[in-house]
Design an enzyme around this catalytic site. Structure first.
Site, PDB file in Angstrom:
ATOM      1  N   ASP A 156      -5.482   9.137  -3.950  1.00 21.34           N
ATOM      2  CA  ASP A 156      -5.062   9.299  -2.557  1.00 21.34           C
ATOM      3  C   ASP A 156      -4.117   8.175  -2.132  1.00 21.34           C
ATOM      4  O   ASP A 156      -4.210   7.061  -2.646  1.00 21.34           O
ATOM      5  CB  ASP A 156      -6.319   9.310  -1.670  1.00 21.34           C
ATOM      6  CG  ASP A 156      -6.022   9.859  -0.284  1.00 21.34           C
ATOM      7  OD1 ASP A 156      -4.949  10.451  -0.080  1.00 21.34           O
ATOM      8  OD2 ASP A 156      -6.893   9.701   0.599  1.00 21.34           O
ATOM      9  N   ARG A 165       1.275   7.850   2.311  1.00 17.70           N
ATOM     10  CA  ARG A 165       1.348   6.589   3.069  1.00 17.70           C
ATOM     11  C   ARG A 165       2.178   5.544   2.327  1.00 17.70           C
ATOM     12  O   ARG A 165       2.921   4.793   2.925  1.00 17.70           O
ATOM     13  CB  ARG A 165      -0.070   6.047   3.328  1.00 17.70           C
ATOM     14  CG  ARG A 165      -0.707   6.645   4.568  1.00 17.70           C
ATOM     15  CD  ARG A 165      -2.180   6.413   4.600  1.00 17.70           C
ATOM     16  NE  ARG A 165      -2.863   7.281   3.651  1.00 17.70           N
ATOM     17  CZ  ARG A 165      -4.100   7.097   3.226  1.00 17.70           C
ATOM     18  NH1 ARG A 165      -4.785   6.047   3.627  1.00 17.70           N
ATOM     19  NH2 ARG A 165      -4.652   7.940   2.388  1.00 17.70           N
ATOM     20  N   HIS A 187       4.500  10.883  -4.317  1.00 18.64           N
ATOM     21  CA  HIS A 187       3.925  11.701  -5.393  1.00 18.64           C
ATOM     22  C   HIS A 187       4.628  11.377  -6.722  1.00 18.64           C
ATOM     23  O   HIS A 187       3.979  11.250  -7.756  1.00 18.64           O
ATOM     24  CB  HIS A 187       4.067  13.193  -5.081  1.00 18.64           C
ATOM     25  CG  HIS A 187       3.319  13.617  -3.842  1.00 18.64           C
ATOM     26  ND1 HIS A 187       2.024  13.221  -3.580  1.00 18.64           N
ATOM     27  CD2 HIS A 187       3.675  14.398  -2.787  1.00 18.64           C
ATOM     28  CE1 HIS A 187       1.619  13.740  -2.433  1.00 18.64           C
ATOM     29  NE2 HIS A 187       2.604  14.450  -1.928  1.00 18.64           N
ATOM     30  N   ASN A 194      -4.813  21.756  -0.179  1.00 22.51           N
ATOM     31  CA  ASN A 194      -3.419  21.259  -0.263  1.00 22.51           C
ATOM     32  C   ASN A 194      -2.382  22.383  -0.162  1.00 22.51           C
ATOM     33  O   ASN A 194      -1.207  22.127   0.144  1.00 22.51           O
ATOM     34  CB  ASN A 194      -3.189  20.480  -1.558  1.00 22.51           C
ATOM     35  CG  ASN A 194      -3.821  19.104  -1.566  1.00 22.51           C
ATOM     36  OD1 ASN A 194      -4.130  18.543  -2.627  1.00 22.51           O
ATOM     37  ND2 ASN A 194      -4.047  18.524  -0.390  1.00 22.51           N
TER      38      ASN A 194
HETATM   39  C1  FPP Z   1      -2.985  12.551  -2.288  1.00 21.91           C
HETATM   40  O1  FPP Z   1      -2.099  11.717  -1.590  1.00 21.91           O
HETATM   41  C2  FPP Z   1      -2.390  13.009  -3.531  1.00 21.91           C
HETATM   42  C3  FPP Z   1      -2.118  14.307  -3.810  1.00 21.91           C
HETATM   43  C4  FPP Z   1      -2.385  15.410  -2.877  1.00 21.91           C
HETATM   44  C5  FPP Z   1      -1.483  14.717  -5.079  1.00 21.91           C
HETATM   45  C6  FPP Z   1      -1.735  13.864  -6.275  1.00 21.91           C
HETATM   46  C7  FPP Z   1      -0.591  14.007  -7.181  1.00 21.91           C
HETATM   47  C8  FPP Z   1      -0.068  13.062  -7.974  1.00 21.91           C
HETATM   48  C9  FPP Z   1      -0.690  11.759  -8.156  1.00 21.91           C
HETATM   49  C10 FPP Z   1       1.185  13.292  -8.727  1.00 21.91           C
HETATM   50  C11 FPP Z   1       1.190  14.403  -9.678  1.00 21.91           C
HETATM   51  C12 FPP Z   1       0.006  14.423 -10.562  1.00 21.91           C
HETATM   52  C13 FPP Z   1      -0.032  15.021 -11.759  1.00 21.91           C
HETATM   53  C14 FPP Z   1      -1.317  15.069 -12.481  1.00 21.91           C
HETATM   54  C15 FPP Z   1       1.132  15.609 -12.377  1.00 21.91           C
HETATM   55  P1  FPP Z   1      -1.670  12.096  -0.117  1.00 21.91           P
HETATM   56  O2  FPP Z   1      -0.395  12.810  -0.185  1.00 21.91           O
HETATM   57  O3  FPP Z   1      -2.783  12.846   0.551  1.00 21.91           O
HETATM   58  O4  FPP Z   1      -1.501  10.683   0.525  1.00 21.91           O
HETATM   59  P2  FPP Z   1      -1.722  10.294   2.061  1.00 21.91           P
HETATM   60  O5  FPP Z   1      -3.200  10.381   2.310  1.00 21.91           O
HETATM   61  O6  FPP Z   1      -1.197   8.904   2.116  1.00 21.91           O
HETATM   62  O7  FPP Z   1      -0.940  11.259   2.881  1.00 21.91           O
END
Ligand code: FPP
Length: 260
Positions: free
Chosen positions: A34, A38, A51, A82
């Site tokens: 996560d 941010r 990402h 998501n």
């Molecule tokens: C949460 O951060 C993360 C995700 C919804 C996606 C995770 C994906 C990756 C790490 C990259 C791709 C992965 C692979 C395995 C190819 P958020 O966007 O919710 O962060 P925030 O809480 O700061 O908004």
């Protein structure tokens, strides 16, 4: 010749990893990655940039687990919820999945890692689904470690699906209600060939489970860190494992029973 700064990092990293007791490693580590959004916003970029940088953290953690080794690693890459994100962000995440699979196949083969996936995979775009199946097929005999990507995954959806499947078997007299026990339920989950989670890490300072592996984390140790996912490196993982190794896992028993 490494720079002085790099050398200090290397020595620090060696020290940390050397403190880890290899006989007490978690067998199954699960990670809620996560903080990508941010991380990007803090630097004035679009969320997608976070990402993209998150994929480097994925690479580091996979390699660190292979080195230790931790035989089962499960990453929460995309939840059922998501899908409700802006279309452009979903598109970026799916593109990243395809490009990461193409890029990381060598890492998987080099470290003898089997790729696995859990979730409602049919909901994925065709290209992502195909690439995933392709890499899973290519790595299916790798014996060293299982890397599971949770994609279009939600624990409530998984449990609902499980109940439906068992109900149909009961209706068709394939199983009697009195025979339904924890192992029957386990055998109908997406995670049927994985052990229970020992350690669950969530990055970015949030302290929630967010519909991840609700059944499988019944006795997992939970570890929360403020580090945002794109900044997550091997040392962060080693810190979490050291913390885990200092905990007493009692599984409902008393401390005296465990240490007579
Ligand atoms: C949460 O951060 C993360 C995700 C919804 C996606 C995770 C994906 C990756 C790490 C990259 C791709 C992965 C692979 C395995 C190819 P958020 O966007 O919710 O962060 P925030 O809480 O700061 O908004």
């Amino acid at each position: 010749m490494p720079s002085e700064e790099n050398l200090v990092t290397v020595i620090f990293s060696m020290n940390l990893v050397d403190h880890i007791d290899r006989s007490k490693l978690p067998r199954h580590l699960a990670v809620i990655m996560d903080g990508n959004g941010r991380w990007a916003k803090k630097q004035g970029f679009f969320r997608s940039f976070g990402h993209e940088n998150g994929t480097e953290a994925v690479h580091e953690v996979v390699e660190a687990c292979a080195e230790l080794p931790i035989p089962f690693l499960t990453l929460y890459a995309f939840s059922t919820e998501n899908w409700n994100r802006p279309k452009s962000e979903v598109k970026t995440l799916m593109k990243l999945l395809v490009s990461s699979l193409k890029k990381e196949i060598n890492t998987l083969q080099k470290n003898k890692i089997r790729l696995n996936a859990i979730g409602n995979l049919e909901a994925l775009p065709k290209k992502a689904y195909q690439e995933l199946m392709d890499v899973m097929e290519q790595t299916k005999s790798n014996p060293h470690m299982t890397l599971t990507l949770a994609l279009s995954y939600g624990a409530r959806e998984e449990i609902t699906k499980t109940i439906k499947e068992i109900s149909v078997k009961v209706k068709n007299n394939l199983i009697s209600p009195s025979d339904i026990d924890e192992s029957v339920i386990n055998n109908h989950l997406y995670t049927r060939d994985l052990p229970d989670v020992d350690l669950l890490i969530r990055t970015s300072g949030e302290q929630r489970i967010s519909n991840f592996l609700l059944w499988q984390i019944a006795y997992a140790e939970l570890y929360f860190t403020d580090t945002l996912w794109p900044d997550y490196r091997k040392d962060h993982l080693f810190e979490a494992i050291l913390d885990y190794q200092n905990r007493e896992r009692r599984f409902g028993k008393t401390s005296e029973q465990l240490n007579p």
